[in-house]
Design a protein around this motif. Structure first.
Motif, PDB file in Angstrom:
ATOM      1  N   ILE A 179       0.838  -1.204   0.000  1.00 48.71           N
ATOM      2  CA  ILE A 179       0.000   0.000   0.000  1.00 48.71           C
ATOM      3  C   ILE A 179       0.873   1.254   0.000  1.00 48.71           C
ATOM      4  O   ILE A 179       0.624   2.206  -0.754  1.00 48.71           O
ATOM      5  CB  ILE A 179      -0.935   0.006   1.219  1.00 48.71           C
ATOM      6  N   ASP A 215       1.081   4.132  -3.009  1.00 52.26           N
ATOM      7  CA  ASP A 215       0.608   5.481  -2.722  1.00 52.26           C
ATOM      8  C   ASP A 215       1.619   6.560  -3.124  1.00 52.26           C
ATOM      9  O   ASP A 215       1.329   7.748  -2.981  1.00 52.26           O
ATOM     10  CB  ASP A 215       0.292   5.607  -1.228  1.00 52.26           C
ATOM     11  N   LYS A 233       3.093   9.077  -5.350  1.00 55.52           N
ATOM     12  CA  LYS A 233       2.378   9.717  -6.447  1.00 55.52           C
ATOM     13  C   LYS A 233       3.162   9.726  -7.762  1.00 55.52           C
ATOM     14  O   LYS A 233       2.599   9.444  -8.823  1.00 55.52           O
ATOM     15  CB  LYS A 233       1.991  11.150  -6.063  1.00 55.52           C
ATOM     16  N   GLN A 249       3.282   6.131  -9.105  1.00 61.36           N
ATOM     17  CA  GLN A 249       2.011   5.622  -9.650  1.00 61.36           C
ATOM     18  C   GLN A 249       1.666   6.303 -10.959  1.00 61.36           C
ATOM     19  O   GLN A 249       1.095   5.684 -11.852  1.00 61.36           O
ATOM     20  CB  GLN A 249       0.872   5.752  -8.637  1.00 61.36           C
ATOM     21  N   SER A 261       1.424  14.068  -1.139  1.00 61.04           N
ATOM     22  CA  SER A 261       0.994  12.930  -0.329  1.00 61.04           C
ATOM     23  C   SER A 261      -0.139  13.399   0.573  1.00 61.04           C
ATOM     24  O   SER A 261      -0.557  14.558   0.530  1.00 61.04           O
ATOM     25  CB  SER A 261       2.157  12.391   0.521  1.00 61.04           C
ATOM     26  N   THR A 262      -0.604  12.496   1.428  1.00 61.75           N
ATOM     27  CA  THR A 262      -1.638  12.845   2.410  1.00 61.75           C
ATOM     28  C   THR A 262      -1.029  13.298   3.734  1.00 61.75           C
ATOM     29  O   THR A 262      -1.758  13.529   4.703  1.00 61.75           O
ATOM     30  CB  THR A 262      -2.553  11.640   2.678  1.00 61.75           C
ATOM     31  N   GLY A 294      -8.687  -0.542  -5.268  1.00 60.28           N
ATOM     32  CA  GLY A 294      -8.142   0.791  -5.474  1.00 60.28           C
ATOM     33  C   GLY A 294      -9.232   1.742  -5.924  1.00 60.28           C
ATOM     34  O   GLY A 294     -10.244   1.318  -6.508  1.00 60.28           O
ATOM     35  N   GLU A 342      -4.961  10.135 -10.255  1.00 58.98           N
ATOM     36  CA  GLU A 342      -4.258   9.378  -9.218  1.00 58.98           C
ATOM     37  C   GLU A 342      -5.081   8.170  -8.808  1.00 58.98           C
ATOM     38  O   GLU A 342      -6.252   8.043  -9.173  1.00 58.98           O
ATOM     39  CB  GLU A 342      -3.983  10.257  -7.992  1.00 58.98           C
ATOM     40  N   ASN A 395      -5.934   6.002  -5.168  1.00 55.29           N
ATOM     41  CA  ASN A 395      -5.826   5.880  -3.720  1.00 55.29           C
ATOM     42  C   ASN A 395      -5.963   4.396  -3.392  1.00 55.29           C
ATOM     43  O   ASN A 395      -7.021   3.810  -3.616  1.00 55.29           O
ATOM     44  CB  ASN A 395      -6.920   6.697  -3.033  1.00 55.29           C
ATOM     45  N   PRO A 396      -4.911   3.753  -2.867  1.00 59.08           N
ATOM     46  CA  PRO A 396      -4.975   2.307  -2.630  1.00 59.08           C
ATOM     47  C   PRO A 396      -6.004   1.896  -1.588  1.00 59.08           C
ATOM     48  O   PRO A 396      -6.357   0.729  -1.516  1.00 59.08           O
ATOM     49  CB  PRO A 396      -3.557   1.969  -2.138  1.00 59.08           C
ATOM     50  N   ASN A 397      -6.453   2.842  -0.768  1.00 63.90           N
ATOM     51  CA  ASN A 397      -7.428   2.495   0.267  1.00 63.90           C
ATOM     52  C   ASN A 397      -8.521   3.554   0.335  1.00 63.90           C
ATOM     53  O   ASN A 397      -8.973   3.936   1.412  1.00 63.90           O
ATOM     54  CB  ASN A 397      -6.739   2.354   1.634  1.00 63.90           C
TER      55      ASN A 397
END
Length: 339
Positions: free
Chosen positions: A119, A123, A125, A128, A168-169, A275, A291, A293-295
């Motif tokens: 994960i 994530d 960026k 991916q 990122s987050t 995803g 993008e 988001n894996p979760n």
């Protein structure tokens, strides 16, 4: 048994757990914030590497090595015992988190969307985006940099039609929701502060005109596409995460077959079995990848469109074996919007 790893107020997990139990599945729930103060975990390995992995919480002992599946959903960080002094709390928080990552990566069962290490890699960026381009998606021209001169050159090359967003987050997580970083156009006023970019990386992308935006949720091999009419809302037109739902219609969307295949291939290449992909459909009908988001969240999409995403999640979790073929796609998932 299916183990759901998440925090107590996760409404999406609550819904799926209820559906799983209604199907007769044996389901347990674990909040990592209970470790190590209210839960214990152990790994024993024999001379040939055979594993016995256990979780004990609320008097119940769960054999993790015998799990059919694990949903790594919205886990809190571990919380040390209250009597641990401040000088050691940070270390123990990190050590416990590291230990749990080790356990999740050790388990032989299917983990949705993937193990934490996968994960984390999915994530990233810039990485991916590169993979998305390689599998066939169109991307917006992108610069990720903390170099003011690189940014100014990028800005000029795209005639000032540029957006910025966080790489990122971490920004949103760091401030715990008190502050949030959204996608925003770069205006002329901000050019005067270009030197501040040197303090940390920023994602810049050429602005892509929008007819609609898409949230595409992949569960196993099933693809659920929803269109978000963000351009009908002044508040949400640059970033639908402002959630002006009353003025932002949502609907099912019929993806072209080649875009659907790109979605499935991207998830596979990233090592995921779930995803949430964000895309733009331009006024000319081009599909542009933003993008994955894996979760990522999906409950609001399910509520507004009726797409049966939670049922698909139950199917995936109840398939059990990691080498078991993933559930076959149901034509209605992708084609219902075309009927």
């Amino acid at each position: 048994m299916i183990l759901v790893v998440t925090e107590p107020s996760d409404r999406t997990a609550n819904q799926v757990i209820a559906k799983l139990k209604a199907r007769g599945a044996d389901v347990a729930r674990f909040d990592p914030a209970d470790f190590p103060s209210r839960a214990s975990m152990s790994v024993a390995l024999d001379a040939r590497g055979g594993q016995t992995v256990t979780l004990t919480q609320a008097g119940e002992r769960i054999a993790l090595h015998e799990l059919g599946a694990l949903w790594y959903r919205r886990p809190h960080a571990p919380v040390p015992h209250a009597e641990v002094d401040e000088a050691h709390r940070g270390y123990l928080e990190a050590e416990c988190a590291h230990w749990m990552w080790d356990i999740w990566n050790l388990l032989p069962c299917r983990i949705v969307p993937a193990t934490p290490s996968v994960i984390a890699r999915a994530d990233l960026k810039a990485a991916q985006l590169a993979i998305a381009g390689a599998v066939g998606f169109e991307l917006p021209p992108t610069l990720v940099s903390n170099d003011p001169d690189e940014f100014l050159d990028f800005y000029r090359r795209h005639q000032g039609r540029v957006i910025s967003k966080a790489p990122s987050t971490l920004f949103n997580n760091h401030f715990g929701g008190a502050l949030a970083r959204y996608t925003e156009p770069v205006d002329r006023f901000e050019l005067g502060h270009a030197q501040s970019i040197r303090f940390g990386p920023v994602i810049f992308q050429a602005y892509v005109p929008k007819r609609i935006e898409l949230r595409i949720t992949i569960v196993g091999r099933r693809v659920f596409a929803a269109e978000i009419h963000s351009q009908q809302s002044q508040r949400a037109r640059h970033d639908w995460r402002h959630y002006d739902l009353a003025n932002t219609p949502h609907a099912r969307h019929c993806l072209p077959a080649e875009i659907e295949q790109c979605c499935l291939l991207l998830v596979q290449r990233l090592g995921l079995c779930y995803g949430a992909i964000d895309m733009i459909v331009t006024p000319e009908g081009r599909y542009v990848f933003l993008e994955i988001n894996p979760n990522g969240q999906y409950q609001w999409i399910e509520h507004l469109t009726g797409l049966p995403i939670s049922e698909a999640m139950c199917d995936l979790l109840m398939a059990h074996e990691p080498r078991h073929p993933l559930p076959s796609p149901a034509p209605a998932d992708c084609m219902g919007a075309c009927a």
